[in-house]
Write a protein that holds these residues in place. Structure first.
Motif, PDB file in Angstrom:
ATOM      1  N   SER A 154       0.091   5.797  -5.126  1.00 38.64           N
ATOM      2  CA  SER A 154      -0.649   5.733  -3.850  1.00 38.64           C
ATOM      3  C   SER A 154      -1.644   4.583  -3.843  1.00 38.64           C
ATOM      4  O   SER A 154      -2.819   4.754  -3.485  1.00 38.64           O
ATOM      5  CB  SER A 154      -1.363   7.076  -3.598  1.00 38.64           C
ATOM      6  OG  SER A 154      -0.453   8.141  -3.578  1.00 38.64           O
ATOM      7  N   SER A 202      -1.623  -4.703   2.425  1.00 39.16           N
ATOM      8  CA  SER A 202      -1.763  -3.650   3.447  1.00 39.16           C
ATOM      9  C   SER A 202      -0.602  -3.683   4.426  1.00 39.16           C
ATOM     10  O   SER A 202       0.205  -4.585   4.448  1.00 39.16           O
ATOM     11  CB  SER A 202      -3.081  -3.827   4.198  1.00 39.16           C
ATOM     12  OG  SER A 202      -3.142  -5.102   4.769  1.00 39.16           O
ATOM     13  N   GLU A 226      -7.733  -1.829  -1.822  1.00 36.34           N
ATOM     14  CA  GLU A 226      -8.969  -1.927  -2.614  1.00 36.34           C
ATOM     15  C   GLU A 226      -8.733  -1.767  -4.111  1.00 36.34           C
ATOM     16  O   GLU A 226      -9.653  -1.946  -4.907  1.00 36.34           O
ATOM     17  CB  GLU A 226     -10.009  -0.911  -2.130  1.00 36.34           C
ATOM     18  CG  GLU A 226      -9.505   0.501  -2.016  1.00 36.34           C
ATOM     19  CD  GLU A 226      -9.095   0.856  -0.601  1.00 36.34           C
ATOM     20  OE1 GLU A 226      -8.429   0.018   0.053  1.00 36.34           O
ATOM     21  OE2 GLU A 226      -9.416   1.967  -0.144  1.00 36.34           O
ATOM     22  N   ASP A 227      -7.509  -1.440  -4.504  1.00 32.63           N
ATOM     23  CA  ASP A 227      -7.175  -1.399  -5.934  1.00 32.63           C
ATOM     24  C   ASP A 227      -6.820  -2.790  -6.468  1.00 32.63           C
ATOM     25  O   ASP A 227      -6.614  -2.955  -7.678  1.00 32.63           O
ATOM     26  CB  ASP A 227      -5.987  -0.461  -6.178  1.00 32.63           C
ATOM     27  CG  ASP A 227      -6.309   0.995  -5.878  1.00 32.63           C
ATOM     28  OD1 ASP A 227      -5.450   1.683  -5.290  1.00 32.63           O
ATOM     29  OD2 ASP A 227      -7.416   1.443  -6.227  1.00 32.63           O
ATOM     30  N   ARG A 251      -4.831   9.831  -8.304  1.00 33.23           N
ATOM     31  CA  ARG A 251      -3.836   8.796  -8.040  1.00 33.23           C
ATOM     32  C   ARG A 251      -3.369   8.101  -9.317  1.00 33.23           C
ATOM     33  O   ARG A 251      -2.208   7.713  -9.412  1.00 33.23           O
ATOM     34  CB  ARG A 251      -4.398   7.752  -7.069  1.00 33.23           C
ATOM     35  CG  ARG A 251      -4.816   8.316  -5.727  1.00 33.23           C
ATOM     36  CD  ARG A 251      -5.183   7.206  -4.752  1.00 33.23           C
ATOM     37  NE  ARG A 251      -6.316   6.415  -5.194  1.00 33.23           N
ATOM     38  CZ  ARG A 251      -6.284   5.093  -5.391  1.00 33.23           C
ATOM     39  NH1 ARG A 251      -5.160   4.412  -5.190  1.00 33.23           N
ATOM     40  NH2 ARG A 251      -7.370   4.442  -5.786  1.00 33.23           N
ATOM     41  N   LYS A 269      -3.852   1.385  -3.042  1.00 32.07           N
ATOM     42  CA  LYS A 269      -4.562   0.948  -1.852  1.00 32.07           C
ATOM     43  C   LYS A 269      -4.946  -0.526  -2.004  1.00 32.07           C
ATOM     44  O   LYS A 269      -5.088  -1.012  -3.133  1.00 32.07           O
ATOM     45  CB  LYS A 269      -5.832   1.768  -1.666  1.00 32.07           C
ATOM     46  CG  LYS A 269      -5.612   3.277  -1.597  1.00 32.07           C
ATOM     47  CD  LYS A 269      -6.939   4.014  -1.543  1.00 32.07           C
ATOM     48  CE  LYS A 269      -6.740   5.526  -1.485  1.00 32.07           C
ATOM     49  NZ  LYS A 269      -8.044   6.239  -1.445  1.00 32.07           N
ATOM     50  N   ALA A 307       0.840  -1.192   0.000  1.00 38.45           N
ATOM     51  CA  ALA A 307       0.000   0.000   0.000  1.00 38.45           C
ATOM     52  C   ALA A 307       0.877   1.245   0.000  1.00 38.45           C
ATOM     53  O   ALA A 307       1.889   1.306   0.712  1.00 38.45           O
ATOM     54  CB  ALA A 307      -0.918   0.000   1.206  1.00 38.45           C
ATOM     55  N   GLY A 308       0.483   2.215  -0.819  1.00 39.67           N
ATOM     56  CA  GLY A 308       1.256   3.430  -0.976  1.00 39.67           C
ATOM     57  C   GLY A 308       2.252   3.383  -2.113  1.00 39.67           C
ATOM     58  O   GLY A 308       2.826   4.417  -2.487  1.00 39.67           O
TER      59      GLY A 308
END
Length: 116
Positions: free
Chosen positions: A85, A116, A89-90, A67, A87, A14-15
């Motif tokens: 960025s 995550s 959920e992507d 993003r 996440k 994530a990120g």
């Protein structure tokens, strides 16, 4: 017909960032519109971003605005999706899509997994 080959997916935290590519077998000047869609497990395939080939206009799903960036390289007949960025959920299979001669064509998909 036009063949589309998707690539660039992978596992990222994530990120993080990934850049997807879609190589088209035809000059993208002959393609009306191209875009990226994604499908998460158990969900429908949804549009992520689209771009018109003539004017270069773009549109994004609300969930990725700010993003993700869709772009194209006309000389290389390639479509890109820069994803920043990221996440969890992507996480989904991402598909390239093109409209050519009034017909729609899909790439084979590339898996993007965001931990995550």
């Amino acid at each position: 017909q036009v063949q589309l080959v998707d690539s660039g997916g992978g596992l990222v935290q994530a990120g993080g960032s990934l850049r997807l590519s879609c190589a088209a077998s035809k000059s993208i000047f002959s393609i009306t519109r191209m875009g990226w869609y994604r499908q998460a497990p158990g969900k429908e395939r949804d549009v992520v971003a689209v771009i018109t080939i003539d004017g270069g206009s773009t549109a994004y799903a609300d969930s990725v605005k700010g993003r993700f960036t869709i772009s194209r390289d006309n000389a290389e007949n390639t479509l890109f999706l820069q994803m920043n960025s990221l996440k969890p959920e992507d996480t989904a299979v991402y598909y390239c899509y093109a409209i050519y001669m009034y017909r729609g064509y899909w790439g084979q998909g590339t898996q993007v997994t965001v931990s995550s």
